[in-house]
Write a protein that holds these residues in place. Structure first.
Motif, short mmCIF file in Angstrom:
data_model
loop_
_atom_site.label_atom_id
_atom_site.label_comp_id
_atom_site.label_asym_id
_atom_site.label_seq_id
_atom_site.Cartn_x
_atom_site.Cartn_y
_atom_site.Cartn_z
N ASP A 1 9.79 3.16 -11.28
CA ASP A 1 10.63 4.54 -11.31
C ASP A 1 11.30 5.01 -12.54
O ASP A 1 11.21 6.00 -12.75
CB ASP A 1 11.76 4.40 -9.99
N SER B 1 0.86 -1.05 -0.07
CA SER B 1 -0.07 0.00 0.18
C SER B 1 0.94 1.22 -0.16
O SER B 1 0.68 2.05 -0.72
CB SER B 1 -0.83 -0.02 1.31
N PHE B 2 1.95 1.19 0.62
CA PHE B 2 2.81 2.56 0.72
C PHE B 2 3.47 2.83 -0.72
O PHE B 2 3.30 3.82 -1.31
CB PHE B 2 4.00 2.17 1.58
N PHE B 3 3.92 1.76 -1.56
CA PHE B 3 4.26 1.79 -2.89
C PHE B 3 3.01 2.32 -3.83
O PHE B 3 3.28 3.31 -4.38
CB PHE B 3 4.94 0.46 -3.52
N GLU C 1 9.50 -2.06 -8.13
CA GLU C 1 9.07 -0.64 -7.61
C GLU C 1 10.31 -0.17 -8.66
O GLU C 1 10.00 1.22 -9.37
CB GLU C 1 9.47 -0.35 -6.37
N GLN D 1 0.42 4.09 -2.76
CA GLN D 1 0.23 5.39 -2.56
C GLN D 1 1.28 6.48 -3.05
O GLN D 1 0.93 7.46 -3.54
CB GLN D 1 0.19 5.76 -1.18
N ARG D 2 2.54 6.09 -3.04
CA ARG D 2 3.53 6.85 -3.41
C ARG D 2 3.40 7.00 -5.06
O ARG D 2 3.73 8.09 -5.55
CB ARG D 2 4.94 6.08 -3.15
N LEU D 3 3.06 5.94 -5.91
CA LEU D 3 2.99 5.65 -7.06
C LEU D 3 1.81 6.62 -7.57
O LEU D 3 1.88 7.59 -8.46
CB LEU D 3 2.73 4.44 -7.56
N SER D 4 0.74 6.85 -6.97
CA SER D 4 -0.49 7.40 -7.25
C SER D 4 -0.21 9.11 -7.08
O SER D 4 -0.64 9.90 -7.86
CB SER D 4 -1.73 6.93 -6.37
N GLY D 5 0.57 9.27 -6.19
CA GLY D 5 0.95 10.68 -5.93
C GLY D 5 1.72 11.28 -7.19
O GLY D 5 1.74 12.24 -7.57
N LYS D 6 2.54 10.23 -7.53
CA LYS D 6 3.30 10.74 -8.92
C LYS D 6 2.57 10.72 -10.21
O LYS D 6 3.37 11.19 -11.38
CB LYS D 6 4.60 9.80 -8.99
N CYS D 7 1.49 10.16 -10.26
CA CYS D 7 0.52 9.90 -11.48
C CYS D 7 -0.53 10.97 -11.39
O CYS D 7 -1.62 10.85 -12.28
CB CYS D 7 0.08 8.65 -11.50
#
Length: 85
Positions: free
Chosen positions: A63, A4-6, A59, A8-14
């Protein structure tokens, strides 16, 4: 399965990505995983037999893909414009 952390981080970059952009991102991440695991594919002229069960998109692959994919909402359209009379 990604954590879930990954996600969430990915969705923030998209932010600003449409469905087609997300599909392109996932495709590029998959290709990056193949490049990482089987670099000989891109340097050989012969047809190689690959063990697809070893391919795991990680991940780091996302990136690298994020550096290559530009959201359609952020692309410079470069359309010719003129001043209206």
């Amino acid at each position: 399965k990604p954590g879930s952390f990954f996600l969430q981080r990915l969705s923030g970059k998209c932010t600003g990505y449409c469905g087609a952009d997300l599909k392109a991102l996932c495709t590029e991440a998959s290709l990056e995983a193949i490049r990482r695991l089987f670099p000989q594919v891109y340097s050989s002229d012969r047809r190689l037999k690959l063990d697809f069960s070893k391919i795991k998109v990680e991940e780091c692959d996302f990136d690298v893909a994020l550096e290559k994919i530009v959201a359609s909402s952020k692309r410079n359209r470069g359309l010719p414009t003129r001043i209206l009379p």
